[in-house]
Write a protein that holds these residues in place. Structure first.
Motif, PDB file in Angstrom:
ATOM      1  N   GLU A  20     -59.154  87.976 -29.381  1.00  0.00           N
ATOM      2  CA  GLU A  20     -59.375  87.477 -27.959  1.00  0.00           C
ATOM      3  C   GLU A  20     -61.052  87.691 -27.685  1.00  0.00           C
ATOM      4  O   GLU A  20     -61.731  88.430 -28.394  1.00  0.00           O
ATOM      5  CB  GLU A  20     -58.776  88.105 -26.601  1.00  0.00           C
ATOM      6  CG  GLU A  20     -57.078  87.980 -26.900  1.00  0.00           C
ATOM      7  CD  GLU A  20     -56.553  86.588 -26.440  1.00  0.00           C
ATOM      8  OE1 GLU A  20     -57.676  85.734 -26.124  1.00  0.00           O
ATOM      9  OE2 GLU A  20     -55.496  86.428 -26.484  1.00  0.00           O
ATOM     10  N   LYS A  21     -61.598  86.809 -26.887  1.00  0.00           N
ATOM     11  CA  LYS A  21     -63.015  86.987 -26.390  1.00  0.00           C
ATOM     12  C   LYS A  21     -62.925  88.533 -25.634  1.00  0.00           C
ATOM     13  O   LYS A  21     -62.267  88.617 -24.741  1.00  0.00           O
ATOM     14  CB  LYS A  21     -63.268  86.051 -25.394  1.00  0.00           C
ATOM     15  CG  LYS A  21     -64.925  86.265 -24.949  1.00  0.00           C
ATOM     16  CD  LYS A  21     -65.168  85.045 -23.880  1.00  0.00           C
ATOM     17  CE  LYS A  21     -66.608  85.177 -23.294  1.00  0.00           C
ATOM     18  NZ  LYS A  21     -66.843  83.783 -22.646  1.00  0.00           N
ATOM     19  N   SER A  22     -63.589  89.570 -26.271  1.00  0.00           N
ATOM     20  CA  SER A  22     -63.411  90.858 -25.889  1.00  0.00           C
ATOM     21  C   SER A  22     -64.161  91.264 -24.607  1.00  0.00           C
ATOM     22  O   SER A  22     -65.061  90.936 -24.359  1.00  0.00           O
ATOM     23  CB  SER A  22     -63.969  91.812 -26.941  1.00  0.00           C
ATOM     24  OG  SER A  22     -63.838  93.276 -26.376  1.00  0.00           O
ATOM     25  N   PRO A  23     -63.368  91.856 -23.727  1.00  0.00           N
ATOM     26  CA  PRO A  23     -64.188  92.269 -22.497  1.00  0.00           C
ATOM     27  C   PRO A  23     -65.013  93.503 -22.820  1.00  0.00           C
ATOM     28  O   PRO A  23     -65.464  93.939 -21.731  1.00  0.00           O
ATOM     29  CB  PRO A  23     -62.608  92.795 -21.667  1.00  0.00           C
ATOM     30  CG  PRO A  23     -61.710  93.066 -22.571  1.00  0.00           C
ATOM     31  CD  PRO A  23     -61.859  92.032 -23.662  1.00  0.00           C
ATOM     32  N   LYS A  24     -64.780  94.154 -23.966  1.00  0.00           N
ATOM     33  CA  LYS A  24     -65.851  95.206 -24.328  1.00  0.00           C
ATOM     34  C   LYS A  24     -66.900  94.914 -25.148  1.00  0.00           C
ATOM     35  O   LYS A  24     -67.786  95.772 -25.592  1.00  0.00           O
ATOM     36  CB  LYS A  24     -64.754  96.240 -25.395  1.00  0.00           C
ATOM     37  CG  LYS A  24     -63.672  96.843 -24.643  1.00  0.00           C
ATOM     38  CD  LYS A  24     -63.017  97.882 -25.375  1.00  0.00           C
ATOM     39  CE  LYS A  24     -61.897  98.512 -24.699  1.00  0.00           C
ATOM     40  NZ  LYS A  24     -61.037  99.484 -25.820  1.00  0.00           N
ATOM     41  N   ARG A  25     -67.183  93.691 -25.174  1.00  0.00           N
ATOM     42  CA  ARG A  25     -68.375  93.165 -26.018  1.00  0.00           C
ATOM     43  C   ARG A  25     -69.890  93.534 -25.187  1.00  0.00           C
ATOM     44  O   ARG A  25     -69.869  93.796 -24.141  1.00  0.00           O
ATOM     45  CB  ARG A  25     -68.196  91.431 -26.145  1.00  0.00           C
ATOM     46  CG  ARG A  25     -68.492  90.676 -24.594  1.00  0.00           C
ATOM     47  CD  ARG A  25     -68.102  89.377 -25.091  1.00  0.00           C
ATOM     48  NE  ARG A  25     -68.462  88.703 -23.720  1.00  0.00           N
ATOM     49  CZ  ARG A  25     -67.440  88.461 -22.685  1.00  0.00           C
ATOM     50  NH1 ARG A  25     -66.554  89.211 -22.802  1.00  0.00           N
ATOM     51  NH2 ARG A  25     -67.973  87.783 -21.776  1.00  0.00           N
ATOM     52  N   LYS A  74     -70.555  91.441 -18.855  1.00  0.00           N
ATOM     53  CA  LYS A  74     -69.230  92.127 -18.805  1.00  0.00           C
ATOM     54  C   LYS A  74     -68.869  92.321 -17.387  1.00  0.00           C
ATOM     55  O   LYS A  74     -67.798  92.402 -16.909  1.00  0.00           O
ATOM     56  CB  LYS A  74     -69.109  93.343 -19.598  1.00  0.00           C
ATOM     57  CG  LYS A  74     -69.157  93.468 -21.170  1.00  0.00           C
ATOM     58  CD  LYS A  74     -68.774  94.547 -21.869  1.00  0.00           C
ATOM     59  CE  LYS A  74     -69.971  95.485 -21.676  1.00  0.00           C
ATOM     60  NZ  LYS A  74     -69.578  96.820 -22.328  1.00  0.00           N
ATOM     61  N   LYS A  75     -69.873  92.527 -16.748  1.00  0.00           N
ATOM     62  CA  LYS A  75     -70.007  92.972 -15.325  1.00  0.00           C
ATOM     63  C   LYS A  75     -70.646  91.838 -14.431  1.00  0.00           C
ATOM     64  O   LYS A  75     -71.755  92.153 -13.939  1.00  0.00           O
ATOM     65  CB  LYS A  75     -70.283  94.396 -14.763  1.00  0.00           C
ATOM     66  CG  LYS A  75     -69.598  95.519 -15.582  1.00  0.00           C
ATOM     67  CD  LYS A  75     -70.161  96.867 -15.088  1.00  0.00           C
ATOM     68  CE  LYS A  75     -69.377  97.727 -16.016  1.00  0.00           C
ATOM     69  NZ  LYS A  75     -69.877  99.247 -15.618  1.00  0.00           N
TER      70      LYS A  75
END
Length: 213
Positions: free
Chosen positions: A101-106, A141-142
Motif C-alpha cells: 500500500e501507499k505507506s503511512p510511514k513514508r 504524513k501529517k
C-alpha cells in the motif's frame, strides 16, 4: 490470488504500480523497488515474471521469497508492511506476488554508502528521491494547512510557470535570484499547500501547477 489473476496483472506491464523480477538475484537492489512502491502510490512486485510479461515462474520460489523477505526486514527502515502470495504454476515452478500500500510511514529508506537513501517510482522506473521529495514525503504524513505570504519570490515563480508548463529548482533559483536553499523551501511549501505538484526525475525534479478538481 489465483494464477489467472497473476497473469492478468502481468499483462498490464511494468509501470507506476507494477514491477517484474524473474528472480531475486540481487535482493539489495530489489528492496529499492519495494521502497519506491511504498513511498509513491503502492503497487505490486512480482517474482517469476519475465520482461515480456510471461508468467514463467521460478523453480525455487520458496527460497527466493525467503531471501527477499529477509532483505526487506533487514534493510528497509521503517519496516514496510505488505501482503504476499505464492502461487504454483506446476509441480516444479511458482510465482510470488507482493502487494504494498501507499505507506503511512513514508519515507522508507535504506542505508547505503554511509547515508540514508530513499526511492520513488517515476512511471516504470525507480529513482532516488531528491532532498525535496524526501521532505515532501515526510511532511505529507501529517497534513496541515500551510500558511505563507505570497510575495515577490512566489510571483516570479507563477510568472515563470505562465511562460512554460514546468520548472526545476535550478531554473527557479536562477530566475528569482534566490539561494538554492530558499528556492527549495519555497517549492516544498507550495507542493504541501497543493499549489504545485512535483514530478520526480533522475536528474532534476520538475514542478508544475497542480490541476485541482
Amino acid at each position: 490470488m489465483t494464477l489467472r489473476e497473476v497473469t492478468k496483472l502481468a499483462q498490464q506491464g511494468e509501470g507506476l504500480h507494477i514491477e517484474f523480477k524473474k528472480k531475486v538475484s540481487n535482493p539489495e537492489k530489489i528492496v529499492r523497488e519495494v521502497i519506491a512502491l511504498a513511498n509513491t502510490d503502492g503497487g505490486y512486485l512480482m517474482i517469476g515474471v519475465d520482461d515480456d510479461k510471461t508468467v514463467s515462474g521460478h523453480r525455487y520460489i520458496d527460497e527466493e521469497v525467503y531471501v527477499l523477505d529477509k532483505a526487506i526486514k533487514d534493510l528497509i527502515r521503517p519496516m514496510v508492511q505488505y501482503e504476499q502470495w505464492i502461487i504454483p504454476i506446476n509441480e516444479k515452478k511458482g510465482v510470488a506476488v507482493y502487494h504494498f500500500e501507499k505507506s503511512p510511514k513514508r519515507p522508507h529508506y535504506l542505508y547505503e554508502e554511509g547515508r540514508k537513501k530513499s526511492f520513488v517510482r517515476a512511471d516504470d522506473r525507480t529513482i532516488q528521491a531528491s532532498r525535496e521529495v524526501w521532505q515532501i514525503l515526510r511532511r505529507q504524513k501529517k497534513p496541515k494547512d500551510i500558511i505563507f505570504n505570497y510575495g515577490e519570490k512566489e510571483t516570479k515563480l507563477m510568472q515563470a510557470l505562465g511562460d512554460k508548463s514546468s520548472i526545476t529548482l535550478k531554473e527557479y533559483s536562477k530566475i528569482a535570484k534566490l539561494p538554492r536553499f530558499i528556492a527549495s523551501k519555497t517549492l516544498i511549501r507550495l507542493v504541501l499547500a497543493n499549489v504545485l505538484e512535483v514530478v520526480p526525475q533522475e536528474k532534476e525534479d520538475v514542478y508544475m501547477l497542480k490541476n485541482l478538481p
